[in-house]
Structure formats: C-alpha cells, structure tokens
Design a protein around this motif. Structure first.
Motif, short mmCIF file in Angstrom:
data_model
loop_
_atom_site.label_atom_id
_atom_site.label_comp_id
_atom_site.label_asym_id
_atom_site.label_seq_id
_atom_site.Cartn_x
_atom_site.Cartn_y
_atom_site.Cartn_z
N ASN A 121 0.83 -1.21 0.00
CA ASN A 121 0.00 0.00 0.00
C ASN A 121 0.86 1.26 0.00
O ASN A 121 0.50 2.27 -0.62
CB ASN A 121 -0.94 -0.01 1.20
CG ASN A 121 -2.20 -0.80 0.93
OD1 ASN A 121 -3.03 -0.42 0.10
ND2 ASN A 121 -2.35 -1.92 1.63
N LEU A 124 1.97 1.65 -3.53
CA LEU A 124 0.85 2.07 -4.37
C LEU A 124 0.58 3.57 -4.22
O LEU A 124 0.28 4.26 -5.21
CB LEU A 124 -0.41 1.27 -4.00
CG LEU A 124 -1.68 1.60 -4.81
CD1 LEU A 124 -1.47 1.30 -6.29
CD2 LEU A 124 -2.86 0.81 -4.27
N GLN A 137 -2.07 -3.08 -7.17
CA GLN A 137 -3.41 -3.31 -6.63
C GLN A 137 -3.79 -4.79 -6.70
O GLN A 137 -4.40 -5.34 -5.79
CB GLN A 137 -4.44 -2.47 -7.38
CG GLN A 137 -5.85 -2.54 -6.80
CD GLN A 137 -5.89 -2.07 -5.36
OE1 GLN A 137 -5.52 -0.94 -5.06
NE2 GLN A 137 -6.33 -2.93 -4.45
#
Length: 821
Positions: A121, A124, A137
């Motif tokens: 995360n 990302l 993802q």
C-alpha cells in the motif's frame, strides 16, 4: 482507527468432564446509562482435555461482530463503544476448540501477509504509472484473498463447544450531579496573602454527608488549577486533599484557585485496574517472546499481539476514567505581595581564581534610604560593591528614593588556593534595613565553587544495611562493617572498620545497594552481586552458598539496582526495542510475593516484573515498590498495615498502583519492613506502621495509616528520602532529617522519634542512606556515619557506637598531600 470491544475470559483450573461448561458471562457494573461503555467479562470454567487444544472465542455485540484481544493463554477482552440509546443489548459468545500449533502457524502467516500489505500500500500511494499501479493493486487483492483463505482454513478446523448470551439493560442518561456546598478550600495563610517567592498550600475539604454517597464505597478525585495552570492535589485522608502551589505560579497580584471534585465506585475502579495490570503483564510476556524470536514472520505475529494489547489497555484506561462522576467545583482568590529586594541571580557557578557578579534592586520605592548588606561566610569568596578592589567578606549597597529601582552590582572574586581540595557551595546572605520597608535577611545567592586542582577524590554515593556500608569514590567501590556472609566483597568474611576496596571494583562503578546479607553494584552497565545466596539473591540460577567476591549477573544495560532482605531488583534499558524501553527484573527470596511474579516461589535468576517503564525501585522486607517514568507508584507483596499504599491490607502478588499517593507526582519511593514512603512534589509522605513514629507526625496517634501522612517540616523542598526497617532519613536544604527508630539516641532524643529532627554535624548533603542500626550521609564530599559501631559500620577505624556523625576514614590509597580535603 481500530474499533473493537473487550471481554475478559478467566480460567480458574483444569477440570476434565465429559460435557464441559466453558463460559460464564458477567458485566463490570450492575446498570448502565446512555453514553457509558460496557466491559463484558467471561470466565472459562473448564480447560480442554486435549493438551494440544485451546479455547478460541468469537462474539457479537448486538448484530455486529467484535474483536477479542488475547490477554494470556486463557484470557481475552473487549470494551463496547458508547451506548447510544435506552433499551437492551445482547452480547453473544461462541466458544470453539482449536489446535494450538495450527492456529499459531496460520496466524503467524497472516501477520506476515499483513506486514506485506502495508508495504504494498505504501508503494501504491507513491506510484504514478497506471500499469504499475494496476499490478500493485492486484498484488494487494491477492494478498487479502490469501489472508481470508488462511483464516477460513483455520475456521474449518474449529469445533463449536458452547454458546452463551448476556443481556445488558441501558437506561436514559442521568442528570449531572452538582455539589452546591461541601467542597471548601482553606489556604495555610489565614489572610490569603503570600510573599513573592513563597510556596502556598491549600487544604481542600469535602463534606462527605453532602455527597450523597457512602464515603467507604467511593474514591474521591480532586483536580485543581491556579489561573490556567494545573496544580497537584494530594490526598491527606479519605475526604481531604492538600493543594501545593509552587512559587513559580505565584506572581505578584491576585490569583484564582479552582478545585473540581469527581467520584468513582471503589469496586468498579479496582476491577478495571486489575484488568489493566493483567494487560501489562501479558504485554511483557509478548515482548519477551518477540525479542527471542528470529523468524521475521514470528516477530510480526508477536508485534501484532503487542499492538492489540496497547489498544485494549488504552480502552480499559478510558473506561476507568469515564467511570468518574463530576460532583462540583469551588474557587478562592489568594494575593501575592513582593519582598523588599530583587536579585538578578540566585545561583552562580564559578571556578577558583575567577570573578562574577549579580545585581540587586528594591521592589518598591522606600520612604528614605535603604541599606542592603551582602555577606560571604568564607575568605574563599570575597565581595565588592564596585569591580574591586577592595575585596572583603561584606559589600554594602545604599538605595535612595530616586535610585531604588536601578540595579547595583555585587562583584564576586574567588581565591585560587592551588590545592586539590574539591568543590564547595557557599551562600551570600542579604540583610535589609531602613526606608520604612520590611527589614530582615532575604534570599541568598548560592555560589558553587569549582576546584581548579586535580579531579577531587570525594565520596559520591553511599548505601548501608544490617551494619554493613559501601560507598563509591571516583568510580571505585569501598565497603566496611559487618561481613558475616561475605557481603563486603573483599574475598573473606571478616568484618572491616575502615573502607576496604571491593575485589574487581576499582573503576567505573556507577552505583551500589547493600542488602541484609548481600550487596549488588552496577559497573559499566553490568550487574555484579556478592554475599549470601541462600535464597538465590546473587542471581546465578541456583540457590545456596556464599559469594565473597563480586559475581556477574546475566543482565545487560543495567541502569540501577536495589537489594533488600535476600531479595534484589534491577532496572535495565532494553535497547532491542525502538525506542529503547526500561524493564524491571527481580529475584531471590519471595515469601511475601515481593518479586511481583504472581506467586511466592523464590527465584535464583532475574525474572521480568510487569511494571511499564520503571524509573526507580526499592526492595523492603516482604514488599517491593517502584516508580515509573511518568511518576506512577506501584507496590506488591505483603500488605500488612496498608504498606502497599493502595488503602488495603490484602497482599498482592503482582504490581498494583499505590493509589493513595498522587499518581504522576511521585519522584521516588522507598520500602521498609512495615512502611512505604514517597518523595512527592518535594514532600515526604508515608503509609503503614507508626510503632516508632515512622509516619513523621507527632500529632498522628494511630498505630498505622492507610492514607499518606506528610512528615512534619518536610512538606516541600526535600531532595531525597531513604527507609530501612523502621528508620527514615531525608535531605532538605542540604541537611539530614531523621525519625522513627533511633538505634543510638543522643541526650534528649527518644528511641521512637516521631518528629523529623535535624542531625547536626553534616551539611550540604548529597547522598544518604538509613537502616535500623543507624544512618550514613555524604556532605561536602565527606562520608559520615552514626549509630551502632560494634561491627565497624561507622568506618572510622573503631568499633564504638556514636549518637552523632563521625567522618568515615579516607582510603589510604587515595590520600593527597594537601592541607584541605
């Protein structure tokens, strides 16, 4: 933010039955109102018959699932969110059996995947290329699915064994209770007026009848402030407090002092405090397991457990605080007036052969000329009302009606004596007369005179017990007195009546603690102990025998040590944590549960005690106490005569908050035989026995006290306190105060001394210790002892008693060819 509830499951014993009844549910209160949080508890009455199995519980609150946080192998817990409306809520619990190892393996993998998801995360959030974002993802989704698959796999291997419900009835919120009268504030100055620079003490008294509660069933809490600044309110008995106001908060003019009163049910508070203590204990166990682990996945698993425990402990603390009911508040106004003079400095640090100065002016315009005489007590510090010469022991300043507010200089010159005679502290006094203003002697300027010679070899710290004493000097350790069990560390068991070097302790010794029959010292952050080991107090993993020379204990990064009657405790700094965290270990004799480990079995090696971030520890006879970095006092062990400081006489085998003292305000705690004393905002306050006047108040006639008693004359400015058995000593203003049992009383001094009394003959004291047979102190770099001397405890080369301080001999190897010491 995580949202969860808390349920506590307690296993009492292992019972093997064909049809076990596992769960018994209960709540922490009998009734609730809107806005409160519910603590739901359950006891699991039966353990699995299969030793490889464990009980796993899930539950719902209303229709919503809850997260249960594990407290130990058999305990879990949760707290509900605030109740939003009247009615009934159902708490449902399902109990399953699961394989211990399978569950641990799967949850370890889940914890590792959760750590990986955090990293993905983060990547990302920083990625800008669409294709790469899509890949990240997808990886996150795959990770999430894998976690769900693992948890589903674990769920499929569980067997439901029991389900139970408990219904909680919620009533409408009660109106807030207000106290119209009954809370009064009474300053220690009857005219409500203080001089600038003075401290103030205000007595807060509660009329119990006006509360509408049974005072035996509630705890009172008082918060206070002066203007916008918070103050410390210290309980003096179940229905009164003392509010201390430092002179730093008392500027010239009028000040409003406000006090607010809240109450809490004693039983409810104790229940949650016990739960919080259990949480800290289990957290310590999880930290140990995490620190031993080498597998990153296993480390992640234990860290997840620790994080959940932090959340649940915070939730319990929040509920504990919310149980308080606001009663009301009141205020008074006090006035502060100015003294006659203003000093630009009250402390000057200066080397030999140097000069400095400070300024003096008047506070207010006089009616005629005013004379201020500054006076030095020594030829080592001389003064001038110019930049000098001439130099003398006094300097006279004259202020008129026109120059009263113009600062005048007092110059200081220090003598260079070309001797390695050590540092010294001198006070320059100021006498004011004339002009129609308040005459008298006003606040001094303290001059700290630093020696320019070689590093002065002065005594640094001292410790004593059972007619044995040890002190540090320039990093070296010396001991003298009783050596029945080899506690002097000199290689034999012969008594010594002069300071004798301890084997292997000639450099880098940081501190020492002398116990009843053993001694420990910290050297370069390593711990060494010697003397009797019949209770395992030398910490070698086995009990028995005697160790006449220092022996290393298996502890690292040791900060301090305390030794009592065959029991020892040490504080370490765990640098494996980020940030590092202080931890407490105890070992040795445990007949009263003074090790704090939940039982009364002796330990021959250090064992971790559940006290979070300890700052200082003291070991008594059958109980032990510690203070945390946040000023919270904890005690454990035998609790006869209320000595654990929690208002009870029930023993506690694990640390409990000494809630009779002011939480957050304790800087030091000391444990004796039947007493505990603290240093709280500069005041000495004691609980426990009063057989020999240990509570320090001749007006208190009780044989013991559950509420702290402030020692007479020691309500402020105390810098240290020590207690052993029934003899107490403290330092205030560089002087020694002593009370309680007096082993060798001087003429006119009773053996049971109820009023703290100054011990003349030693001044500028920096270190002190006390025990049943006498006291020792370090003043102006010299060591002094008094009391029984038959074992050589006085260290002056003789074996005679003394009712006044005698100087301890200086080790011959450290004598210098000087005319001063």
């Amino acid at each position: 933010m995580k949202s969860f509830f808390v349920i506590t499951f307690l296993f009492f014993s292992k019972v093997f039955a064909a049809t076990p009844q596992f769960i018994e549910l209960r709540t922490n209160k009998a009734s609730y109102t809107v806005g409160e949080k519910v603590v739901l508890m359950a006891s699991v009455k039966t353990s699995p018959t299969d030793p490889d199995s464990e009980v796993f519980v899930t539950g719902t609150w209303g229709a919503a699932p809850i997260k249960l946080v594990k407290f130990s192998d058999f305990e879990s817990a949760a707290v509900t969110p605030p109740l939003v409306s009247p009615g009934q809520m159902v708490f449902h619990v399902d109990a399953y059996l699961q394989n211990k190892q399978l569950a641990k393996n799967i949850l370890t993998s889940v914890a590792s995947l959760e750590q990986e998801s955090i990293k993905l995360n983060n990547l990302l959030s920083k990625e800008t290329i669409p294709a790469k974002k899509a890949n990240l993802q997808q990886a996150i989704d795959n990770n999430s699915q894998l976690r769900q698959d693992l948890l589903s796999q674990l769920s499929s291997h569980r067997t439901l064994v029991e389900s139970k419900d408990v219904t909680v009835t919620v009533a409408a919120a009660l109106l807030e209770k207000k106290l119209v009268s009954g809370l009064s504030l009474i300053p220690d100055h009857l005219n409500y007026t203080y001089s600038l620079g003075q401290n103030a003490n205000i007595a807060a008294s509660v009329d119990a009848a006006a509360l509408g509660y049974d005072i035996k069933e509630i705890d009172l809490f008082l918060t206070a402030k002066i203007n916008a600044n918070p103050l410390i309110a210290t309980p003096t008995n179940p229905s009164s407090f003392n509010i201390s106001i430092s002179s730093a908060n008392l500027s010239l003019g009028s000040h409003e002092v406000t006090a607010s009163l809240t109450v809490r049910n004693k039983r409810d508070g104790k229940s949650l405090n016990d739960a919080i203590s259990a949480g800290f204990l289990y957290k310590s166990e999880m930290i140990q397991e995490r620190n031993k682990a080498t597998d990153p996945n296993l480390i992640a698993y234990y860290q997840s457990e620790i994080d959940d425990l932090d959340l649940i402990i915070a939730a319990f603390s929040d509920v504990l605080d919310n149980l308080k009911i606001f009663i009301g508040d009141t205020l008074i106004t006090i006035k502060v007036e100015a003294p006659s003079i203003i000093l630009s400095k009250d402390y000057i640090e200066i080397y030999e052969g140097s000069r400095s100065f400070y300024n003096v002016s008047l506070v207010a315009q006089p009616s005629s000329s005013v004379t201020v005489v500054a006076a030095s007590p020594t030829a080592d510090v001389t003064l001038s009302n110019t930049d000098g010469p001439p130099w003398a022991n006094t300097a006279t300043l004259t202020f008129t009606t026109s120059n009263w507010n113009i600062p005048q200089k007092v110059s200081i010159r220090t003598l260079e004596d070309f001797l390695a005679d050590g540092d010294a502290v001198h006070s320059i006094t100021h006498t004011v007369s004339g002009g129609g203003i308040a005459s008298g002697q006003y606040m001094p300027v303290r001059v700290s005179l630093k020696d320019n010679g070689a590093t002065p070899l002065v005594w640094d710290s001292i410790s004593m017990n059972n007619q044995s004493a040890c002190a540090t000097r320039g990093g070296a350790l010396y001991c003298w007195g009783n050596n029945l069990n080899g506690q002097l560390g000199v290689g034999d068991k012969d008594d010594r009546n002069v300071p004798t070097p301890v084997k292997g302790m000639t450099t880098n010794v940081q501190s020492v603690s002398v116990g009843q029959n053993s001694t420990c010292a910290v050297k370069q952050s390593e711990l060494y102990c010697w003397g009797s080991n019949y209770q395992g107090q030398i910490g070698q993993g086995m009990a028995g025998g005697e160790y006449p020379i220092p022996t290393k204990v298996n502890l690292n990064n040791v900060l301090s040590v305390a030794v009592g009657d065959s029991t020892a405790c040490a504080i370490t700094n765990n640098t494996f944590l980020n940030p590092p965290e202080k931890m407490l270990f105890c070992w040795g004799w445990n007949a009263g549960g003074q090790l704090g480990l939940g039982d009364k079995a002796a330990r021959s090696a250090p064992a971790l005690v559940s006290v979070s971030k300890p700052k200082q520890v003291s070991v008594g006879y059958l109980h032990t106490c510690a203070v945390t970095e946040t000023g919270s006092p904890y005690c454990w062990g035998n609790n006869s005569l209320y000595k654990l400081g929690n208002g009870l006489t029930t023993e506690s085998l694990t640390p409990v908050l000494a809630n009779q003292f002011t939480n957050g305000s304790v800087s030091k705690i000391v444990a004796g035989h039947e007493n505990t004393c603290v240093l709280e905002n500069g005041a000495v306050r004691c609980v426990g026995a009063n057989t020999y006047g240990q509570l320090g108040d001749p007006n208190y006639i009780g044989g013991s006290s559950a509420s702290p008693i402030t020692a007479v004359g020691l309500s402020s400015l105390v810098t240290d306190v020590e207690l052993a058995k029934s003899s107490i000593a403290a330092i205030k203003g560089g002087l020694v105060y002593y009370w309680g049992f007096v082993a060798v009383p001087a003429a006119g001094i009773p053996s049971s001394l109820k009023t703290p009394t100054i011990m003349s003959g030693v001044e500028n004291v920096t270190s002190i210790d006390s025990e049943q047979n006498g006291q020792c102190a370090i003043g102006e770099g010299k060591a002094f002892c008094w009391g029984f001397g038959t074992k050589g405890m006085l260290g002056n080369g003789q074996n005679q008693n003394s009712d006044s301080p005698v100087e301890v001999n200086r080790p011959n190897s450290l004598l210098r060819n000087t005319t001063k010491f």
